[in-house]
Design a protein around this motif. Structure first.
Motif, PDB file in Angstrom:
ATOM      1  N   VAL A   1      -6.876   3.616  -0.930  1.00  0.00           N
ATOM      2  CA  VAL A   1      -5.473   3.652  -1.387  1.00  0.00           C
ATOM      3  C   VAL A   1      -5.378   4.471  -2.683  1.00  0.00           C
ATOM      4  O   VAL A   1      -4.471   5.294  -2.855  1.00  0.00           O
ATOM      5  CB  VAL A   1      -4.907   2.229  -1.612  1.00  0.00           C
ATOM      6  CG1 VAL A   1      -3.492   2.297  -2.180  1.00  0.00           C
ATOM      7  CG2 VAL A   1      -4.932   1.429  -0.308  1.00  0.00           C
TER       8      VAL A   1
ATOM      9  N   LEU B   1      -5.583   4.483   6.925  1.00  0.00           N
ATOM     10  CA  LEU B   1      -4.931   3.331   6.291  1.00  0.00           C
ATOM     11  C   LEU B   1      -3.600   2.973   6.958  1.00  0.00           C
ATOM     12  O   LEU B   1      -2.891   2.085   6.476  1.00  0.00           O
ATOM     13  CB  LEU B   1      -4.659   3.634   4.808  1.00  0.00           C
ATOM     14  CG  LEU B   1      -5.852   3.624   3.854  1.00  0.00           C
ATOM     15  CD1 LEU B   1      -5.436   4.151   2.478  1.00  0.00           C
ATOM     16  CD2 LEU B   1      -6.461   2.233   3.726  1.00  0.00           C
TER      17      LEU B   1
ATOM     18  N   ALA C   1      -2.078   8.371   4.762  1.00  0.00           N
ATOM     19  CA  ALA C   1      -2.606   7.152   5.382  1.00  0.00           C
ATOM     20  C   ALA C   1      -3.372   7.495   6.658  1.00  0.00           C
ATOM     21  O   ALA C   1      -4.410   6.898   6.958  1.00  0.00           O
ATOM     22  CB  ALA C   1      -1.460   6.187   5.690  1.00  0.00           C
TER      23      ALA C   1
ATOM     24  N   MET D   1       1.054   4.053  -2.942  1.00  0.00           N
ATOM     25  CA  MET D   1       0.713   5.452  -2.714  1.00  0.00           C
ATOM     26  C   MET D   1       1.862   6.387  -3.076  1.00  0.00           C
ATOM     27  O   MET D   1       1.648   7.493  -3.563  1.00  0.00           O
ATOM     28  CB  MET D   1       0.277   5.661  -1.251  1.00  0.00           C
ATOM     29  CG  MET D   1      -1.158   5.228  -1.021  1.00  0.00           C
ATOM     30  SD  MET D   1      -1.632   5.047   0.719  1.00  0.00           S
ATOM     31  CE  MET D   1      -1.473   6.673   1.354  1.00  0.00           C
TER      32      MET D   1
ATOM     33  N   VAL E   1       0.838  -1.201   0.000  1.00  0.00           N
ATOM     34  CA  VAL E   1       0.000   0.000   0.000  1.00  0.00           C
ATOM     35  C   VAL E   1       0.873   1.251   0.000  1.00  0.00           C
ATOM     36  O   VAL E   1       0.665   2.177  -0.790  1.00  0.00           O
ATOM     37  CB  VAL E   1      -0.935  -0.027   1.233  1.00  0.00           C
ATOM     38  CG1 VAL E   1      -1.596   1.321   1.472  1.00  0.00           C
ATOM     39  CG2 VAL E   1      -1.994  -1.120   1.050  1.00  0.00           C
TER      40      VAL E   1
END
Ligand SMILES: Nc1ncnc2c1ncn2[C@@H]1O[C@H](COP(=O)(O)OP(=O)(O)OP(=O)(O)O)[C@@H](O)[C@H]1O
Ligand SMILES: [Mg+2]
Length: 372
Positions: A144, A125, A120, A98, A94
């Protein structure tokens, strides 16, 4: 942050004579959440892709802030897109997903980490940063994709149906999150959807397109209460507005056994046209005693939804008319919302009085709104 201007922007695809987007004029304010909405094929994605630089502009211009970007490459436009298909890299975590665009752009590692962690945190996240996309739920993957756009700190976000892969419940949840996130970040956003509920709930303003032509730009309130034409009237609102052509007879309009008085401003705007399109939303009626100004409805079906009941039916005498009065495309059935405690039986005739200010009048010829 920046304004966005479509200045007569037109796209004609090769091999086609009709523009997919025809002379679009639209000014989006700095920090605004603008929703582009309309039926499938009306030119929403094409408009967004012209703004992104992914589609040629055949005539007209596109500006971001004061800068004419019509011939600027996508990379140099300082925008970030979120698509329906998030296209996350499956083999990357992730965090790497990103930060990928920043890495390509040569941003240094510590700065990437800082921006990814910040995004995040905003998107909730943080605990998933080391996971791969396949170990995430649909809603988490969607976030995401949002994060990937946020870390770039662009001047403009472009989103094309970003919620359509989510199930109904998650879609409702996520649309609230996106709307409040956008307000928090204050980044000018153009959001495409075909879902009028999404448009009404998310946008500062809504732009409705049909067949490549802009129909109306307005706040959700204004769009709902003063649609500029019969198309917008039928498209915005659920269940859809009851619409149909009534006969003009002197000071009133008639349909079957129903009569509606024409306001002075409408009468003069109608001119010599012998029909007028009348629109009344399902929630625009009250049940009344029979009278000259009421609409007799032959009830065919009653639907109880707990908080509301919807009564379906046709106007008495409708069988003698050439056209129909109903809610939604080609529908012959009217829909009326009534309070659940109001008992209405099938096959009964009820009398409806349109509430003051709840009748919309449109030209039966041009579809344009008449009167105030
Ligand atoms: N690459 C292309 N070549 C030719 N015609 C295209 C191309 N892309 C789109 N069109 C046509 O242009 C029109 C507008 O398409 P567009 O994708 O902008 O619609 P949309 O409003 O985004 O629809 P949807 O809600 O289905 O995504 C349609 O008639 C479509 O068939
Ligand atoms: Mg599209």
């Amino acid at each position: 942050m920046a304004t966005v201007t479509f200045d007569g922007a037109t796209r004609v695809y090769p091999g086609s004579e009709k523009p997919a987007v025809d002379s679009l004029n639209l000014e989006i304010r700095d920090g605004e959440f603008l929703v582009l909405v309309g039926p499938s094929g009306c030119g929403k994605s094409t408009s967004l892709r012209m703004l992104a630089g992914l589609e040629d502009v055949n005539s007209g211009r596109i500006l971001i802030g004061d800068r004419d970007v019509t011939n600027v490459t996508p990379k140099e436009r300082d925008i970030a897109m979120v698509f329906q298909n998030y296209a996350l890299y499956p083999h990357m975590t992730v965090a790497d997903n990103m930060g990928f665009a920043l890495k390509i752009a040569g941003v240094d590692k510590a700065e990437i980490r800082r921006r990814v962690e910040e995004a995040a945190r905003i998107l909730d996240l943080t605990q998933y940063l080391d996971r791969k996309p396949k170990a995430l739920s649909g809603g988490q993957r969607q976030r995401v994709a949002m994060g990937r756009a946020i870390v770039r700190k662009p001047q403009v976000f472009l989103m094309d149906e970003p919620l359509s892969n989510l199930d109904a419940k998650l879609r409702v949840q996520t649309r609230t999150q996106i709307a409040s996130l956008q307000r928090e970040l204050g980044v000018t956003t153009v959001y495409v959807t075909h879902d009028q509920t999404e448009a009404l709930t998310m946008g500062d303003r809504i732009a409705v397109l049909k067949d490549g032509i802009l129909q109306q730009v307005a706040s959700p309130d204004e769009m709902f209460s003063r649609p500029a034409n019969a198309f917008v009237a039928g498209f915005i609102g659920s269940p859809a507005m009851n619409l149909g052509d009534w006969r003009v007879e002197g000071d009133s309009a008639k349909f079957g056994e129903a009569t509606v008085m024409l306001p002075e401003s409408v009468k003069s705007a109608i001119g010599s046209e012998d029909k007028v399109t009348i629109g009344i939303r399902p929630e625009g009626f009250e049940i009344a005693e029979p009278g000259i100004d009421t609409i007799p409805l032959k009830v065919t079906f009653v639907e109880h939804l707990g908080s509301d009941s919807y009564v379906y039916g046709t106007i008495a005498g409708e069988e003698n008319e050439e056209s129909r009065f109903g809610s939604g495309d080609n529908s012959e059935t009217m829909v009326v919302r009534v309070p659940p405690e109001r008992k209405v039986a099938q096959d009964q005739v009820i009398n409806l009085r349109p509430r003051p200010g709840h009748i919309h009048f449109f030209s039966a010829v041009s579809g344009k709104r008449l009167g105030d």
